[in-house]
Write a protein that holds these residues in place. Structure first.
Motif, mmCIF file in Angstrom:
data_model
loop_
_atom_site.group_PDB
_atom_site.id
_atom_site.type_symbol
_atom_site.label_atom_id
_atom_site.label_comp_id
_atom_site.label_asym_id
_atom_site.label_seq_id
_atom_site.Cartn_x
_atom_site.Cartn_y
_atom_site.Cartn_z
ATOM 1 N N THR B 145 0.846 -1.206 0.000
ATOM 2 C CA THR B 145 0.000 0.000 0.000
ATOM 3 C C THR B 145 0.873 1.245 0.000
ATOM 4 N N CYS B 146 0.210 2.361 -0.059
ATOM 5 C CA CYS B 146 0.927 3.639 -0.046
ATOM 6 C C CYS B 146 1.673 3.830 1.271
ATOM 7 N N GLU B 147 0.974 3.517 2.385
ATOM 8 C CA GLU B 147 1.626 3.609 3.696
ATOM 9 C C GLU B 147 2.808 2.660 3.776
ATOM 10 N N GLY B 148 2.629 1.511 3.197
ATOM 11 C CA GLY B 148 3.705 0.533 3.223
ATOM 12 C C GLY B 148 4.920 1.046 2.491
ATOM 13 N N ARG B 149 4.674 1.633 1.353
ATOM 14 C CA ARG B 149 5.767 2.206 0.578
ATOM 15 C C ARG B 149 6.571 3.206 1.422
ATOM 16 N N THR B 150 5.850 4.065 2.140
ATOM 17 C CA THR B 150 6.510 5.066 2.993
ATOM 18 C C THR B 150 7.305 4.401 4.108
ATOM 19 N N ALA B 151 6.646 3.435 4.751
ATOM 20 C CA ALA B 151 7.291 2.765 5.880
ATOM 21 C C ALA B 151 8.559 2.045 5.433
ATOM 22 N N LEU B 152 8.506 1.393 4.295
ATOM 23 C CA LEU B 152 9.683 0.686 3.797
ATOM 24 C C LEU B 152 10.788 1.670 3.425
ATOM 25 N N HIS B 153 10.364 2.784 2.877
ATOM 26 C CA HIS B 153 11.351 3.810 2.512
ATOM 27 C C HIS B 153 12.088 4.312 3.756
ATOM 28 N N ALA B 154 11.365 4.302 4.877
ATOM 29 C CA ALA B 154 11.946 4.808 6.124
ATOM 30 C C ALA B 154 13.145 3.986 6.582
ATOM 31 N N ILE B 155 13.181 2.714 6.240
ATOM 32 C CA ILE B 155 14.345 1.908 6.654
ATOM 33 C C ILE B 155 15.314 1.699 5.491
ATOM 34 N N GLY B 156 15.024 2.300 4.352
ATOM 35 C CA GLY B 156 15.990 2.246 3.261
ATOM 36 C C GLY B 156 15.615 1.365 2.093
ATOM 37 N N VAL B 157 14.393 0.798 2.123
ATOM 38 C CA VAL B 157 13.970 -0.065 1.017
ATOM 39 C C VAL B 157 13.164 0.774 0.028
ATOM 40 N N ASP B 158 13.689 0.915 -1.168
ATOM 41 C CA ASP B 158 13.023 1.736 -2.184
ATOM 42 C C ASP B 158 12.205 0.838 -3.104
ATOM 43 N N VAL B 159 10.921 0.764 -2.819
ATOM 44 C CA VAL B 159 10.061 -0.138 -3.577
ATOM 45 C C VAL B 159 10.007 0.255 -5.044
ATOM 46 N N ASP B 160 9.879 1.508 -5.323
ATOM 47 C CA ASP B 160 9.728 1.937 -6.707
ATOM 48 C C ASP B 160 10.990 1.687 -7.531
ATOM 49 N N GLY B 161 12.119 1.727 -6.855
ATOM 50 C CA GLY B 161 13.363 1.580 -7.601
ATOM 51 C C GLY B 161 13.797 0.142 -7.784
ATOM 52 N N MET B 162 12.948 -0.812 -7.447
ATOM 53 C CA MET B 162 13.375 -2.210 -7.498
ATOM 54 C C MET B 162 13.269 -2.848 -8.877
ATOM 55 N N GLY B 163 12.714 -2.076 -9.823
ATOM 56 C CA GLY B 163 12.666 -2.576 -11.191
ATOM 57 C C GLY B 163 11.755 -3.779 -11.363
ATOM 58 N N VAL B 164 11.930 -4.452 -12.467
ATOM 59 C CA VAL B 164 11.054 -5.569 -12.806
ATOM 60 C C VAL B 164 11.877 -6.847 -12.884
ATOM 61 N N SER B 165 11.233 -7.948 -12.660
ATOM 62 C CA SER B 165 11.935 -9.225 -12.724
ATOM 63 C C SER B 165 10.902 -10.330 -12.899
ATOM 64 N N ARG B 166 11.359 -11.475 -13.317
ATOM 65 C CA ARG B 166 10.435 -12.608 -13.444
ATOM 66 C C ARG B 166 9.946 -13.056 -12.064
ATOM 67 N N ARG B 167 10.825 -12.851 -11.093
ATOM 68 C CA ARG B 167 10.504 -13.336 -9.755
ATOM 69 C C ARG B 167 9.346 -12.545 -9.158
#
Lengths: 225, 225
Positions: B145-167
């Motif tokens: 979710t949007c909140e999740g995206r923010t929360a993950l960003h807070a510890i350094g995980v950039d969801v949007d920048g993770m690109g695409v993959s088969r996995r």
DNA sequence: TTCATAGTTCGATCTTAACCGAAGCATGTC
DNA sequence: GACATGCTTCGGTTAAGATCGAACTATGAA
């Protein structure tokens, strides 16, 4: 990796079909002869012999030699329990088949043990013969007392006329259904044959069971009273 | 003779030393990969593979394929119980050796599962991420979710920048010590590597354990609060 | 004593299956 | 795409052990 005790050794002992059949045949705690177990397992006597040696060597069975007969029984309650659990696992997969268990009460009541009587009726007989003072237990051999001689004569067993033989006159034999001793030896044999001769009971054709007639049972118990 | 279910079949499955070692290694309910079990049993991977196929075919083990890993676990409580009883029988004869059981609490708390976090800490994370509204479960896929995206960003995980993959981005993975799911997939991998990058925890050299530092554990729980 | 019965031991056969090297798939990484 | 990894399948060897016929031992019966 070597975690805990050697589980595979005993599991492989149980893992052979012939041995598994033998073990299940013994699950009720009774003792069976090598030949009986061979036919239970559907193998020849010599094959059964090697199987039984392995089972006894692995301490799953205990061998008890009685004359020319070798009786085998489970070495402990825990073995029966293990078999029970394995049956549970096996039943859940593949065949459902719940355990059948008539366990023939006739056999528990009275049966032939080699050539003497076993079962409830036999255990009770030994108890009574001792408490009535017919038999006297000195060290580890049983001696017939004077009263005993008379009592036995009353039903047709002539102790004095039984002659001599290599076979011990009296002997204790563990009763597998009662887990208590009953009378064996030449005297035990003589009493059983007299019971049959008196028409108090008849041996079953197809099993080791011995069935008392109502009148025979009454006279038998009266004699022991 | 054919009394009860087919006990010898499963007993012979347990009766092989290599298979017995595999089974005992799985007795705590965890799931192990084929390779891990091969080394536990002391055989090559191809030998282990045939053993595992037999155990799974006999319904003693369940196979769960996860990517290129094949996880195996005991198919039920009853199997563990049967092994326990057999150990009891084996222990009474021959070696006494009581069952050792440290079972490494560190592994239960936090460990690597493939490339993501597993154990108590991981199960708690998924719970919190869902209850905090960071993840949304639609049909069978998890969406950030949007909140999740923010929360993950807070510890350094950039969801949007993770690109695409088969996995798959998110995936549920059953946690064998907790018996509840934890987060896997690319997101799970990203979070674990961020946890390590933040210095909150270090992977153990010789096992799959992951040990949190006191400060790291505090920050981690605070983040999930 | 001789004979019968219960069991064991020996020897040989034969089936089963454990084992590993090598090749083949499937999945994930670069 | 090429490559690495985890696992399985195939093939051939080898070892273990289940089986039974035959001979042997021990006990009991006549």
């Amino acid at each position: 990796m070597k975690d805990g005790p050697n589980i595979s050794e005993i599991a492989s002992l149980i893992g052979d079909p012939a041995r598994a059949n033998m073990l299940t045949a013994l699950m009720d705690g009774r003792a069976l002869t090598a030949s009986e177990l061979a036919s239970q397992a559907g193998v020849t006597r010599q094959t059964a012999s090697t199987h039984l040696a392995k089972l006894a060597d692995g301490d799953l069975l205990v061998r008890e030699v009685q004359g020319r007969h070798h009786y085998f029984r489970l070495s402990g309650e825990d073995v029966a329990e293990a078999l029970e659990v394995l049956m549970g696992v096996a039943a859940k997969r593949s065949g459902v088949r719940t355990r059948t268990g008539p366990k023939d009460p006739a056999l528990r009541k009275a049966r032939r043990c080699y050539d003497h009587l076993a079962g409830e009726m036999a255990v009770r007989m030994l108890d009574k013969m001792v408490s009535n003072g017919w038999l006297d237990q000195t060290s580890d051999s049983l001696k017939v007392t004077c009263e005993g001689r008379t009592a036995l004569h009353a039903i047709g067993v002539d102790v004095d006329g039984m002659g001599v033989s290599r076979r011990p006159f009296t002997k204790l034999c563990l009763d597998w259904s009662m887990r208590r001793p009953h009378l064996a030896g030449r005297l035990g044999q003589a009493i059983l044959s007299q019971i049959l001769a008196n028409g108090w009971a008849q041996p079953d054709k197809n099993s080791r069971a011995v069935s008392f007639t109502p009148a025979g049972e009454r006279k038998y118990l009266e004699w022991l009273s």
